[in-house]
Write a protein that holds these residues in place. Structure first.
Motif, PDB file in Angstrom:
ATOM      1  N   ARG A  10       3.703   5.957  -2.637  1.00 57.26           N
ATOM      2  CA  ARG A  10       4.966   6.658  -2.933  1.00 57.26           C
ATOM      3  C   ARG A  10       5.205   6.777  -4.438  1.00 57.26           C
ATOM      4  NH1 ARG A  10       9.470   5.895   1.698  1.00 57.26           N
ATOM      5  NH2 ARG A  10       8.059   5.678   3.482  1.00 57.26           N
ATOM      6  N   GLU A  11       4.968   5.691  -5.167  1.00 52.84           N
ATOM      7  CA  GLU A  11       5.173   5.735  -6.610  1.00 52.84           C
ATOM      8  C   GLU A  11       4.252   6.773  -7.259  1.00 52.84           C
ATOM      9  OE1 GLU A  11       7.391   3.448  -8.747  1.00 52.84           O
ATOM     10  OE2 GLU A  11       8.240   3.933  -6.783  1.00 52.84           O
ATOM     11  N   THR A  12       3.013   6.838  -6.805  1.00 47.62           N
ATOM     12  CA  THR A  12       2.061   7.789  -7.374  1.00 47.62           C
ATOM     13  C   THR A  12       2.446   9.217  -7.032  1.00 47.62           C
ATOM     14  OG1 THR A  12       0.310   6.124  -7.219  1.00 47.62           O
ATOM     15  CG2 THR A  12      -0.380   8.412  -7.506  1.00 47.62           C
ATOM     16  N   LEU A  54       0.838  -1.197   0.000  1.00 44.89           N
ATOM     17  CA  LEU A  54       0.000   0.000   0.000  1.00 44.89           C
ATOM     18  C   LEU A  54       0.876   1.251   0.000  1.00 44.89           C
ATOM     19  CD1 LEU A  54      -2.677   1.507   0.243  1.00 44.89           C
ATOM     20  CD2 LEU A  54      -2.613   1.082   2.714  1.00 44.89           C
ATOM     21  N   GLU A  55       1.919   1.243   0.812  1.00 45.45           N
ATOM     22  CA  GLU A  55       2.801   2.411   0.862  1.00 45.45           C
ATOM     23  C   GLU A  55       3.585   2.568  -0.448  1.00 45.45           C
ATOM     24  OE1 GLU A  55       4.804   5.791   2.517  1.00 45.45           O
ATOM     25  OE2 GLU A  55       2.842   4.837   2.707  1.00 45.45           O
ATOM     26  N   LEU A 115      -5.413   1.620  -9.037  1.00 45.71           N
ATOM     27  CA  LEU A 115      -4.474   1.729  -7.916  1.00 45.71           C
ATOM     28  C   LEU A 115      -3.988   3.172  -7.751  1.00 45.71           C
ATOM     29  CD1 LEU A 115      -2.328  -1.494  -8.439  1.00 45.71           C
ATOM     30  CD2 LEU A 115      -4.072  -1.112  -6.678  1.00 45.71           C
ATOM     31  N   SER A 116      -3.747   3.849  -8.857  1.00 46.11           N
ATOM     32  CA  SER A 116      -3.301   5.242  -8.769  1.00 46.11           C
ATOM     33  C   SER A 116      -4.372   6.117  -8.149  1.00 46.11           C
ATOM     34  CB  SER A 116      -2.930   5.762 -10.166  1.00 46.11           C
ATOM     35  OG  SER A 116      -1.854   5.011 -10.699  1.00 46.11           O
ATOM     36  N   ASP A 117      -5.631   5.828  -8.436  1.00 46.01           N
ATOM     37  CA  ASP A 117      -6.731   6.558  -7.805  1.00 46.01           C
ATOM     38  C   ASP A 117      -6.766   6.280  -6.302  1.00 46.01           C
ATOM     39  OD1 ASP A 117      -9.350   8.068  -7.846  1.00 46.01           O
ATOM     40  OD2 ASP A 117     -10.053   6.113  -7.139  1.00 46.01           O
ATOM     41  N   ARG A 173       3.620  -0.297 -12.897  1.00 44.64           N
ATOM     42  CA  ARG A 173       3.593  -1.381 -13.893  1.00 44.64           C
ATOM     43  C   ARG A 173       2.659  -2.465 -13.360  1.00 44.64           C
ATOM     44  NH1 ARG A 173       9.639  -3.070 -14.679  1.00 44.64           N
ATOM     45  NH2 ARG A 173       8.642  -4.584 -16.069  1.00 44.64           N
ATOM     46  N   ASP A 174       1.383  -2.285 -13.640  1.00 48.05           N
ATOM     47  CA  ASP A 174       0.379  -3.168 -13.071  1.00 48.05           C
ATOM     48  C   ASP A 174      -0.878  -3.102 -13.936  1.00 48.05           C
ATOM     49  OD1 ASP A 174      -0.057  -4.359  -9.924  1.00 48.05           O
ATOM     50  OD2 ASP A 174      -1.871  -4.057 -11.123  1.00 48.05           O
TER      51      ASP A 174
END
Length: 455
Positions: free
Chosen positions: A378-380, A373-374, A394-396, A387-388
């Motif tokens: 962080r990536e967003t 989850l973290e 997930l970005s939302d 890459r999914d």
């Protein structure tokens, strides 16, 4: 010299050449998903088998991109396989692949070909879709109409009971009783477990291998010396004379151990390693806190609930740590982190639930799930594209509160749907330890999870 049949005939360098005459080889295997892992693993086993029986050449099909086909066309489908370990590097030229085609129509034609006796797949977890099933059923319908010989369909992906899962998917797509009858009598779906760490090939790899072998290869594959293939002994007809394959009545115990120990530890390192500045597996496992964390989690939370013997599992885990330490492999954590939404349930959630049923708190597994989850958050925040296959969703979620995001991940048919309410609370508590922490502060918090504790 550029790698191709003509060059190989005159080659006298250090790379081993195929131990058979390629002109004698005929296709007997169709493979879907001609990526680096297949070329490092199954194709290498087939290459050895062709020395004993030339009827098992590989007709490969990519269902997505033409990259591998385009790279290897001018090389007559030859490529270099390099094994890189702490003691150095060795290489061999693989000649088992006879052709590479692209697209579902090519796949249908290849599977339907009466010469095909074995269909293997490495399409990744996200590739097991209704479209895949429809494609296979269409090919099986043609085989049924032509009264083709028996066919074995062998999944080589990291899915629990992958043979059963693939069979269920295919049977759900059947619309013709003749096809159903053909499958009942002439098709088998054995399960298998595959294992060989295979990083993505880099330009540095290409340059190093060209200098080492004297062969310029557009797309070589670099892997570790270790390789394992455990296959359920349930073929529809004859099988290739593979050397080194473990033929077993039940793959499940081996599959479970690999998914939860190797893949589970890999996912944990891929989530937490970058938070501590690590890029590669060997760097992450050399970090004393991360090493203690995955070691304690494996020994205390995972191994006690696996069905293979404790002694075997302890030895297997020791071997895994040695493989993770390989300084020459450069296995990128970012590569492992891809498609985690398709992996987290089997690798982390399932062992966590089993540990809880046995009365264990299993904090390491809880932390690993919280780290995913973290990682998403962080990536967003950093503007990276995950890459999914669930990237947009997930970005939302990453922009919501941790509580809201975890509720969505815990919804039916979502990656964390099997977590109980108590486990959701524990994951949230673990996430608070990670949330926006950096450097020394994060290390100190992770130490709490890395110390041994009572089972």
């Amino acid at each position: 010299m550029k790698l191709c049949e003509t060059a190989l005939a005159a080659y006298n360098g250090p790379a081993l050449r195929p131990g058979y005459n390629r002109a004698d080889v005929r296709p007997g295997i169709v493979h879907l998903g001609i990526g680096a892992f297949h070329r490092a693993h199954q194709a290498a086993y087939v290459d050895g088998a062709l020395e004993k029986d030339p009827r098992w050449g590989i007709r490969a099909v990519s269902l997505r991109r033409p990259d591998t086909r385009d790279a290897l066309t001018s090389q007559d489908w030859l490529y270099t396989l390099a094994e890189r370990g702490a003691g150095g590097i060795s290489s061999r030229v693989i000649g088992a692949v006879l052709s590479i085609e692209v697209g579902s129509e090519a796949a249908i034609a290849a599977i339907a070909d009466p010469a095909t006796r074995l269909l293997t797949l490495t399409v990744t977890e996200k590739g097991y879709t209704a479209d895949l099933a429809t494609m296979i059923v269409t090919a099986l319908e043609q085989r049924a109409n032509s009264h083709a010989a028996p066919l074995t369909i062998l999944s080589c992906d990291n899915l629990s009971a992958n043979g059963q899962a693939l069979e269920a998917l295919v049977r759900a797509a059947i619309r013709d009783r003749q096809v159903e009858h053909y499958i009942d009598h002439a098709v088998r779906f054995p399960s298998s477990m595959v294992d060989r760490i295979t990083p993505a090939t880099t330009e540095a790899d290409r340059a190093e291998l060209a200098a080492l072998t004297g062969l310029h290869d557009a797309w070589p594959v670099v892997t570790e010396p270790f390789t394992q293939w455990v296959v359920e002994d349930k073929f529809a007809g004859d099988r290739p004379p593979f050397s080194g394959v473990e033929w077993v009545a039940d793959v499940a115990p081996y599959e479970e151990a690999k998914l939860r120990l190797l893949n589970g530890a890999h996912t944990t390192l891929a989530m937490l390693g970058p938070m501590l500045g690590h890029r590669f597996v060997d760097e992450a496992v050399a970090d004393p806190v991360l090493r203690r964390l995955i070691d304690r989690t494996a020994r205390e939370e995972v191994i006690p609930h696996l069905s293979l013997g404790r002694s075997f599992l302890e030895t297997y885990w020791k071997t895994l740590l040695e493989r993770f330490e390989n300084p020459a492999l450069h296995h990128a954590l970012a590569q492992i982190a891809s498609d985690t939404s398709q992996k987290v349930s089997q690798r982390l959630v399932a062992p966590l639930i089993e540990a809880r049923r046995a009365g264990q708190s299993a904090p390491g597994l809880v932390l690993a799930i919280a780290a995913w989850l973290e990682h998403i958050r962080r990536e967003t925040r950093a503007g990276c594209v995950l890459r999914d296959p669930m990237v947009d969703w997930l970005s939302d979620l990453a922009r919501r509160s941790p509580e809201a995001a975890l509720r969505a991940l815990n919804a039916p048919k979502k990656p964390l749907s099997d977590l109980t309410p108590d486990l959701v609370k524990d994951v949230l508590a673990a996430h608070r330890i990670l949330d926006r922490q950096e450097g020394a502060a994060l290390v100190e918090r992770l130490k709490l999870y890395a110390e041994p504790r009572d089972a």
